[in-house]
Design a protein around this motif. Structure first.
Motif, PDB file in Angstrom:
ATOM      1  N   THR A 118       8.335   0.840   5.961  1.00 48.08           N
ATOM      2  CA  THR A 118       7.911  -0.494   6.406  1.00 48.08           C
ATOM      3  C   THR A 118       8.814  -0.981   7.535  1.00 48.08           C
ATOM      4  OG1 THR A 118       7.053  -0.994   4.210  1.00 48.08           O
ATOM      5  CG2 THR A 118       7.467  -2.869   5.666  1.00 48.08           C
ATOM      6  N   PHE A 119      10.099  -0.747   7.411  1.00 46.64           N
ATOM      7  CA  PHE A 119      11.032  -1.109   8.486  1.00 46.64           C
ATOM      8  C   PHE A 119      10.715  -0.322   9.759  1.00 46.64           C
ATOM      9  CE2 PHE A 119      13.491  -3.532   5.570  1.00 46.64           C
ATOM     10  CZ  PHE A 119      14.348  -4.319   6.324  1.00 46.64           C
ATOM     11  N   VAL A 120      10.439   0.955   9.633  1.00 51.07           N
ATOM     12  CA  VAL A 120      10.098   1.777  10.805  1.00 51.07           C
ATOM     13  C   VAL A 120       8.820   1.253  11.453  1.00 51.07           C
ATOM     14  CG1 VAL A 120       9.411   4.074  11.578  1.00 51.07           C
ATOM     15  CG2 VAL A 120      11.320   3.825   9.992  1.00 51.07           C
ATOM     16  N   PRO A 160       0.816  -1.228   0.000  1.00 47.68           N
ATOM     17  CA  PRO A 160       0.000   0.000   0.000  1.00 47.68           C
ATOM     18  C   PRO A 160       0.846   1.273   0.000  1.00 47.68           C
ATOM     19  CG  PRO A 160      -0.876  -1.562   1.594  1.00 47.68           C
ATOM     20  CD  PRO A 160       0.435  -2.121   1.111  1.00 47.68           C
ATOM     21  N   LEU A 161       1.951   1.280   0.757  1.00 46.14           N
ATOM     22  CA  LEU A 161       2.828   2.458   0.778  1.00 46.14           C
ATOM     23  C   LEU A 161       3.440   2.707  -0.588  1.00 46.14           C
ATOM     24  CD1 LEU A 161       4.700   2.063   4.196  1.00 46.14           C
ATOM     25  CD2 LEU A 161       3.088   3.866   3.560  1.00 46.14           C
ATOM     26  N   LYS A 162       3.774   1.612  -1.296  1.00 51.36           N
ATOM     27  CA  LYS A 162       4.420   1.723  -2.604  1.00 51.36           C
ATOM     28  C   LYS A 162       3.497   2.376  -3.640  1.00 51.36           C
ATOM     29  CE  LYS A 162       5.746  -1.866  -5.081  1.00 51.36           C
ATOM     30  NZ  LYS A 162       6.406  -3.031  -5.630  1.00 51.36           N
ATOM     31  N   LYS A 163       2.206   2.350  -3.395  1.00 53.10           N
ATOM     32  CA  LYS A 163       1.253   3.016  -4.292  1.00 53.10           C
ATOM     33  C   LYS A 163       1.307   4.529  -4.130  1.00 53.10           C
ATOM     34  CE  LYS A 163      -1.899  -0.880  -4.437  1.00 53.10           C
ATOM     35  NZ  LYS A 163      -3.194  -1.412  -4.030  1.00 53.10           N
ATOM     36  N   ILE A 164       1.824   4.978  -2.988  1.00 53.64           N
ATOM     37  CA  ILE A 164       1.873   6.407  -2.673  1.00 53.64           C
ATOM     38  C   ILE A 164       3.283   6.976  -2.805  1.00 53.64           C
ATOM     39  CG2 ILE A 164       1.409   8.124  -0.864  1.00 53.64           C
ATOM     40  CD1 ILE A 164      -0.518   6.011   0.371  1.00 53.64           C
ATOM     41  N   PHE A 165       4.271   6.203  -2.330  1.00 56.01           N
ATOM     42  CA  PHE A 165       5.649   6.679  -2.252  1.00 56.01           C
ATOM     43  C   PHE A 165       6.573   5.850  -3.151  1.00 56.01           C
ATOM     44  CE2 PHE A 165       3.863   7.403   2.062  1.00 56.01           C
ATOM     45  CZ  PHE A 165       3.887   8.788   2.058  1.00 56.01           C
ATOM     46  N   PRO A 166       7.767   6.365  -3.418  1.00 58.12           N
ATOM     47  CA  PRO A 166       8.752   5.553  -4.140  1.00 58.12           C
ATOM     48  C   PRO A 166       9.090   4.283  -3.349  1.00 58.12           C
ATOM     49  CG  PRO A 166       9.461   7.848  -4.025  1.00 58.12           C
ATOM     50  CD  PRO A 166       8.252   7.716  -3.149  1.00 58.12           C
ATOM     51  N   SER A 167       9.531   3.271  -4.055  1.00 53.83           N
ATOM     52  CA  SER A 167       9.787   1.962  -3.466  1.00 53.83           C
ATOM     53  C   SER A 167      10.773   2.011  -2.290  1.00 53.83           C
ATOM     54  CB  SER A 167      10.308   1.017  -4.557  1.00 53.83           C
ATOM     55  OG  SER A 167      10.496  -0.258  -4.045  1.00 53.83           O
ATOM     56  N   GLY A 168      11.891   2.699  -2.465  1.00 49.43           N
ATOM     57  CA  GLY A 168      12.892   2.769  -1.400  1.00 49.43           C
ATOM     58  C   GLY A 168      12.360   3.418  -0.138  1.00 49.43           C
ATOM     59  N   PHE A 169      11.629   4.515  -0.300  1.00 49.87           N
ATOM     60  CA  PHE A 169      11.052   5.206   0.854  1.00 49.87           C
ATOM     61  C   PHE A 169       9.994   4.322   1.516  1.00 49.87           C
ATOM     62  CE2 PHE A 169       8.242   8.522   2.752  1.00 49.87           C
ATOM     63  CZ  PHE A 169       9.160   9.012   3.660  1.00 49.87           C
TER      64      PHE A 169
END
Length: 147
Positions: free
Chosen positions: A70-72, A56-65
């Protein structure tokens, strides 16, 4: 992909198999780079973090970020447990996992590959990166007091 398929892909054996833990440790510690280490480490937790947080985050932000976030998030889950047990707010794991997430992004970026090295060397490098991130977190904690 279902959880059971994911675990078999990562460990080479089905969930609950007697060799599951051994395979997990051998594959993760002996991974060719730090990014691949995390592909094998804790496949159950990794499956849910990947499907419920990273994608879901990857849909909003660049993959690395998205990967670092996700780690945080994973670190915050660990901190929640620590906070409940200790009765004090702790952010130690969030910072430690932030640093490890950054190392994963860097290792992907420089695309290093230790596959031509012996397993023990690869394991020591992966553990060294985890240890360096841990000690950096301990040092930052003395300055900023995360817990």
């Amino acid at each position: 992909m279902k959880l059971s398929e994911y675990i078999k892909k990562r460990n080479g054996v089905p969930i609950g198999h007697p060799n599951s833990l051994r395979n997990n440790l051998e594959r993760s510690l002996g991974a060719n780079n730090f990014s691949t280490f995390w592909n094998f480490w804790n496949p159950i937790f990794g499956y849910y973090l990947g499907t419920k947080v990273f994608r879901p985050l990857k849909k909003i932000f660049p993959s690395g970020f998205s990967l670092v976030l996700t780690f945080v998030f994973c670190g915050l889950i660990h901190d929640l447990v620590t906070t409940v047990i200790r009765g004090e707010i702790s952010l130690f794991f969030a910072v430690w996992f932030l640093l490890m997430g950054i190392c994963v992004v860097i290792s992907k970026g420089i695309n290093y590959n230790l596959s031509n090295r012996k397993w023990i060397f690869r394991a020591l490098i992966n553990l060294l990166i985890i240890g360096i991130c841990f000690f950096l977190t301990k040092g930052l904690n003395t300055i900023f007091n995360f817990y």
